[in-house]
Scaffold this active site. Sequence first.
Site, mmCIF file in Angstrom:
data_model
loop_
_atom_site.group_PDB
_atom_site.id
_atom_site.type_symbol
_atom_site.label_atom_id
_atom_site.label_comp_id
_atom_site.label_asym_id
_atom_site.label_seq_id
_atom_site.Cartn_x
_atom_site.Cartn_y
_atom_site.Cartn_z
ATOM 1 N N HIS A 94 -47.508 27.486 6.975
ATOM 2 C CA HIS A 94 -47.782 28.145 5.693
ATOM 3 C C HIS A 94 -49.274 28.321 5.423
ATOM 4 O O HIS A 94 -49.785 29.429 5.369
ATOM 5 C CB HIS A 94 -47.126 27.430 4.506
ATOM 6 C CG HIS A 94 -47.407 28.151 3.222
ATOM 7 N ND1 HIS A 94 -48.499 27.863 2.420
ATOM 8 C CD2 HIS A 94 -46.805 29.214 2.654
ATOM 9 C CE1 HIS A 94 -48.530 28.696 1.404
ATOM 10 N NE2 HIS A 94 -47.518 29.535 1.507
ATOM 11 N N HIS A 137 -36.617 29.636 1.859
ATOM 12 C CA HIS A 137 -38.074 29.796 1.834
ATOM 13 C C HIS A 137 -38.766 28.725 2.681
ATOM 14 O O HIS A 137 -38.647 27.537 2.379
ATOM 15 C CB HIS A 137 -38.538 29.694 0.372
ATOM 16 C CG HIS A 137 -39.991 29.916 0.170
ATOM 17 N ND1 HIS A 137 -40.816 28.970 -0.420
ATOM 18 C CD2 HIS A 137 -40.794 30.980 0.447
ATOM 19 C CE1 HIS A 137 -42.040 29.439 -0.509
ATOM 20 N NE2 HIS A 137 -42.061 30.661 0.017
HETATM 21 O O1 G3P Z 1 -42.740 35.418 0.699
HETATM 22 C C1 G3P Z 1 -42.601 34.756 -0.500
HETATM 23 C C2 G3P Z 1 -43.584 33.629 -0.619
HETATM 24 O O2 G3P Z 1 -43.527 32.855 0.529
HETATM 25 C C3 G3P Z 1 -44.985 34.091 -0.840
HETATM 26 O O3 G3P Z 1 -45.886 33.065 -1.095
HETATM 27 O O4 G3P Z 1 -47.434 31.232 -0.666
HETATM 28 O O5 G3P Z 1 -44.993 30.775 -0.647
HETATM 29 O O6 G3P Z 1 -46.046 32.050 1.203
HETATM 30 P P1 G3P Z 1 -46.088 31.725 -0.263
HETATM 31 MG MG MG Z 2 -44.480 32.811 2.484
#
Ligand code: G3P
Ligand code: MG
Length: 237
Positions: A52, A9
């Site tokens: 992000h 992630h």
């Molecule tokens: O794609 C999963 C996750 O990344 C969604 O939320 O805020 O971490 O981008 P965020």
């Molecule tokens: Mg994300």
Amino acid sequence: MKKTMLLAHRGFSGEYPENSPLAFQMAVEKTDADGFESDVHITKDGELVIFHDASVERTSNGTGWIKDYTYDEMLALDIGAWKSPEFAGQHIWTFDQLLDFCDETHMLLNMELKNYEVFYEGLEQRVIDAICAHKMQDRVFVSSFNHISMQHFKELCPDIETGLLYDKPFLDIDKYIERSNADNMHPRYMLLQYQPELVDLYHGRGMKVNTWTVNDEENMRDMLNRGVDCIISNYPD
Ligand code: G3P
Ligand code: MG
């Protein structure tokens, strides 16, 4: 037991600065991740950049919105030092650079379109053009909290898989997804513990269940037992 896909992630963001080149490199070197999840925005001068938040202050030495930065100004930001002084000197990648890296390292990519706070005009077509230019339609799949964007994306390009991100329970989710053309569902993992019937409901509609952000062993095991298709984690190690 079927193989569950594991994605890093924002790269290996538990240990390294999120969405930095280092975080992607370390996910390859230090983990068995099958690929990455990452996030894309558009700068003032039209470059697709990996980041992000819609604004830069949390994870860089700058302030303000990405939409108000040129690409050169974004590139000048340090995106590593906020995490730890040892990571100073990290700079953003463009979407093209991340696609090149995935190509070289044979990694999959879940690209999240960050278009629910700032509504970037034409983001869907720009993302499609970049993926198709790299001929990576079978290795890149997209997702967004903006479900209108995902509907539009799929209409523009049926070849690339789309997913609906969500982090709160829905009323009548079965009726909701009946109206959607999305390929997959991307629920926050707790929602599958709250409504365990959802995994079978989504699978029954031929949708994959790609869940996030699962950062501890107990919940990872629980998601594996529930039969999800993909686990997205800050700690892919
Ligand atoms: O794609 C999963 C996750 O990344 C969604 O939320 O805020 O971490 O981008 P965020
Ligand atoms: Mg994300």
